[in-house]
Write an enzyme that holds these catalytic residues in place. Structure first.
Site, PDB file in Angstrom:
ATOM      1  CB  SER A  24      -0.940   0.001   1.222  1.00  0.00           C
ATOM      2  OG  SER A  24      -0.195  -0.055   2.418  1.00  0.00           O
ATOM      3  CG  ASN A 109      -4.617  -5.153  12.111  1.00  0.00           C
ATOM      4  OD1 ASN A 109      -3.893  -5.040  11.120  1.00  0.00           O
ATOM      5  ND2 ASN A 109      -4.970  -6.322  12.602  1.00  0.00           N
ATOM      6  CB  THR A 154     -41.472  20.712 -14.833  1.00  0.00           C
ATOM      7  OG1 THR A 154     -42.507  20.995 -15.766  1.00  0.00           O
ATOM      8  CG2 THR A 154     -41.619  21.645 -13.626  1.00  0.00           C
ATOM      9  CG  HIS A 155     -41.764  17.073 -17.478  1.00  0.00           C
ATOM     10  ND1 HIS A 155     -41.895  15.757 -17.127  1.00  0.00           N
ATOM     11  CD2 HIS A 155     -42.654  17.759 -16.696  1.00  0.00           C
ATOM     12  CE1 HIS A 155     -42.821  15.623 -16.187  1.00  0.00           C
ATOM     13  NE2 HIS A 155     -43.290  16.835 -15.903  1.00  0.00           N
ATOM     14  CB  SER A 276     -13.029  22.227 -31.997  1.00  0.00           C
ATOM     15  OG  SER A 276     -12.744  21.390 -33.098  1.00  0.00           O
ATOM     16  CE  LYS A 282     -17.693  22.645 -31.023  1.00  0.00           C
ATOM     17  NZ  LYS A 282     -18.999  22.397 -30.472  1.00  0.00           N
ATOM     18  CG  ASN A 284     -16.317  22.706 -27.369  1.00  0.00           C
ATOM     19  OD1 ASN A 284     -17.323  23.133 -27.946  1.00  0.00           O
ATOM     20  ND2 ASN A 284     -15.340  22.072 -27.997  1.00  0.00           N
ATOM     21  CD  GLU A 289     -18.503  19.015 -22.587  1.00  0.00           C
ATOM     22  OE1 GLU A 289     -18.857  18.120 -23.363  1.00  0.00           O
ATOM     23  OE2 GLU A 289     -17.678  19.889 -22.902  1.00  0.00           O
ATOM     24  CE1 TYR A 316      -6.515  -4.107   8.120  1.00  0.00           C
ATOM     25  CE2 TYR A 316      -5.410  -6.209   7.793  1.00  0.00           C
ATOM     26  CZ  TYR A 316      -5.631  -4.896   7.410  1.00  0.00           C
ATOM     27  OH  TYR A 316      -4.975  -4.381   6.325  1.00  0.00           O
ATOM     28  CD  GLN A 321      -2.612  -2.851   1.499  1.00  0.00           C
ATOM     29  OE1 GLN A 321      -2.062  -3.184   2.543  1.00  0.00           O
ATOM     30  NE2 GLN A 321      -2.142  -3.188   0.305  1.00  0.00           N
TER      31      GLN A 321
END
Ligand code: ARG
Length: 491
Positions: A24, A109, A154-155, A276, A282, A284, A289, A316, A321
């Site tokens: 680890s 532990n 809404t929707h 782009s 562009k 963006n 996003e 444990y 881990q």
């Protein structure tokens, strides 16, 4: 020197691949400082309990501070985790007769569980501060847009007019609950497992209360078996983070849509945009996003945590881990997202004229017109709903004359005969008067919005104090620990 962990029971060393599979060390970079703090506190307590002597304590403490100064890179990465690597470095420095005493009455532990809690506690405080700042950003912007009309949806269809302040405050309200959830989770992270040792505690006369206090924890995880085995606090935090990111994905989605040519409600600052490689025109909204996308990373971390912990027997198990890096990955993603969201909101250009013009597109005042019929003529709402619904088919602004002929069809009588006037119709169709009327608690009417904003502001001020208190407690515990360490080093 030979591997201090494996030299007794095991003969074969691990090959590169097995070591990498089981180690680890990389993720343990997160807990380097915490591990030293835990070692310092444990050593101080061992000395106070008479388990190690003054001289050994002093040498161990000095060694630990030296290791802290050298940093993680100086550790031997061929060990399976930071705890044993750090102990091995200490033994290299001060000899086994001294350094070999530090791990008395302790296991990796309880050590690792304590480290994770210490680091997560700091991360949560930072996150609370960042959420707090973002909420302030939203409220400050809302303050400026109490009268800025916009369409509510809404929707994804135009529904009723509202204001930008009302919309921004909706996001702020959700973030307020995220704040509360994380603050609540903090109280269960802030408990100390140290002294549980492997799981059965120890025959050494440890003082668990003392190490708990030295590390600034609010209490103990008392049952020693539970203390080393549970990762419920990780699941709880990751689920708080998930909720927050789901809220962010919704905000990010709106930033994406709102900056499209079709909506044109806002323009994001160039800092948060990309272009782009082929289409030179562009701009963006990539940052928004990506935030929507990174929500998946945080949700994924929660799923990993839940799945790793499921069905593990007490106490444990090494599977645990594998759980830890998920919390680091998600807390890092979440904290950055909060800061980036704040930046996008602070710097975006709002187009109030577009928002206002769009606020009436799609006959958004239809509900208020139906409500006006009810209030002014006494007809039932359902009947008013039918009349306005029929008018809406035509997609034109309804006049009193048209209203009356629709009412004749539905009711067999005109609404002007029941007291409806041109003036009342005009007012119902006016988005500004729509908003003014919506002064029910939590509604967008400017006077209600003012009251709401000042309530939220008071709550934020309270939160500022709460965060400061959390920081004070942990900062002063750490200062106190260092002062004691310095005193015991002199001995
Ligand atoms: N690296 C381990 C973890 O993160 C530390 C505890 C190891 N304990 C053990 N008995 N192997 O869980």
């Amino acid at each position: 020197m030979s591997n201090i962990l494996r030299r007794g029971r095991l003969e074969a060393a691990q090959d590169e691949e097995i070591l990498r599979y089981t180690s680890s060390m990389e993720a343990d970079r997160w807990i380097f400082d915490a591990d030293i703090a835990v070692d310092l506190a444990h050593t101080v307590m061992l000395k106070e309990q008479g388990i190690i002597n003054r001289e050994d304590c002093s040498k161990i403490l000095s060694g630990l501070l030296k290791i802290r100064g050298e940093g993680m890179e100086k550790l031997d990465f061929s060990y399976e985790d930071i705890h044993i690597s750090l102990e091995s470095r200490l033994i290299d420095m001060v000899g086994e007769d001294v350094g070999g005493r530090m791990h008395s009455g302790r296991s990796r532990n309880d050590e690792v569980a304590t480290c994770i809690r210490l680091v997560l506690r700091e991360e949560l405080t930072g996150l609370l501060e960042e959420i707090h700042e973002l909420r302030q950003t939203l409220l400050t912007l809302a303050e400026k847009h109490i009268e800025t009309l916009m369409p509510g949806f809404t929707h994804m269809q135009h529904a009723q007019p509202t204001t930008l302040a009302h919309h921004l405050c909706a996001h702020e309200a959700a973030l307020g609950r995220d704040f509360d959830r994380i603050q609540d989770a903090y109280s269960r992270v802030n408990l100390c497992p140290l002294g549980a040792a492997a799981f059965a505690s120890t025959g050494f006369n440890l003082n668990r209360k003392r190490t708990q206090e030295l590390l600034g924890f609010a209490g103990l995880l008392e049952n020693s078996m539970d203390a080393v085995s549970t990762r419920d606090f990780l699941i709880e935090c990751a689920s708080g983070f998930t909720n927050l990111m789901i809220n962010f994905s919704r905000m990010a989605e709106e930033l994406v849509i709102w900056s499209s040519s079709e909506f044109n409600f806002i323009e994001l600052d160039d800092m948060y945009a990309s272009t782009s490689s082929i289409m030179p025109q562009k701009k963006n909204p990539d940052t928004a996003e990506l935030m929507r996308g990174k929500t998946g990373v945080v949700v994924g971390a929660l799923m990993s945590l839940i799945t790793i912990c499921k069905g593990l027997p007490l106490s444990y198990n090494r599977d645990l881990q594998e759980a830890t890096p998920n919390i680091w990955r998600s807390v890092e993603t979440v904290r950055t997202s909060v800061r980036v969201m704040g930046g996008m909101i602070k710097t975006m250009k709002v187009r109030p004229e577009v928002l206002a013009a769009q606020s009436v597109t799609g006959f958004t005042t239809a509900t208020e017109l139906a409500d006006t019929f009810v209030r002014e003529t006494g007809i039932p709402f359902r009947t008013a709903h039918q009349i306005v619904g029929m008018l809406a088919r035509e997609m034109e602004r309804p006049t009193l004359e048209k209203i009356d002929s629709a009412a004749e069809v539905v009711l067999g009588e005109s609404l002007s005969s029941r007291g409806l006037t041109e003036k009342l119709v005009k007012e119902a169709l006016d988005p500004v008067s729509n908003i003014k009327r919506r002064k029910v608690t939590g509604g967008p009417a400017p006077e209600e919005m003012q009251k709401y904003l000042s309530k939220r502001q008071t709550e934020l001020e309270l939160n500022t104090q709460e965060i400061a208190t959390l920081k004070d407690i942990t900062d002063s515990a750490f200062e106190n620990l260092l002062a004691i360490v310095n005193e015991y080093r002199k001995a």
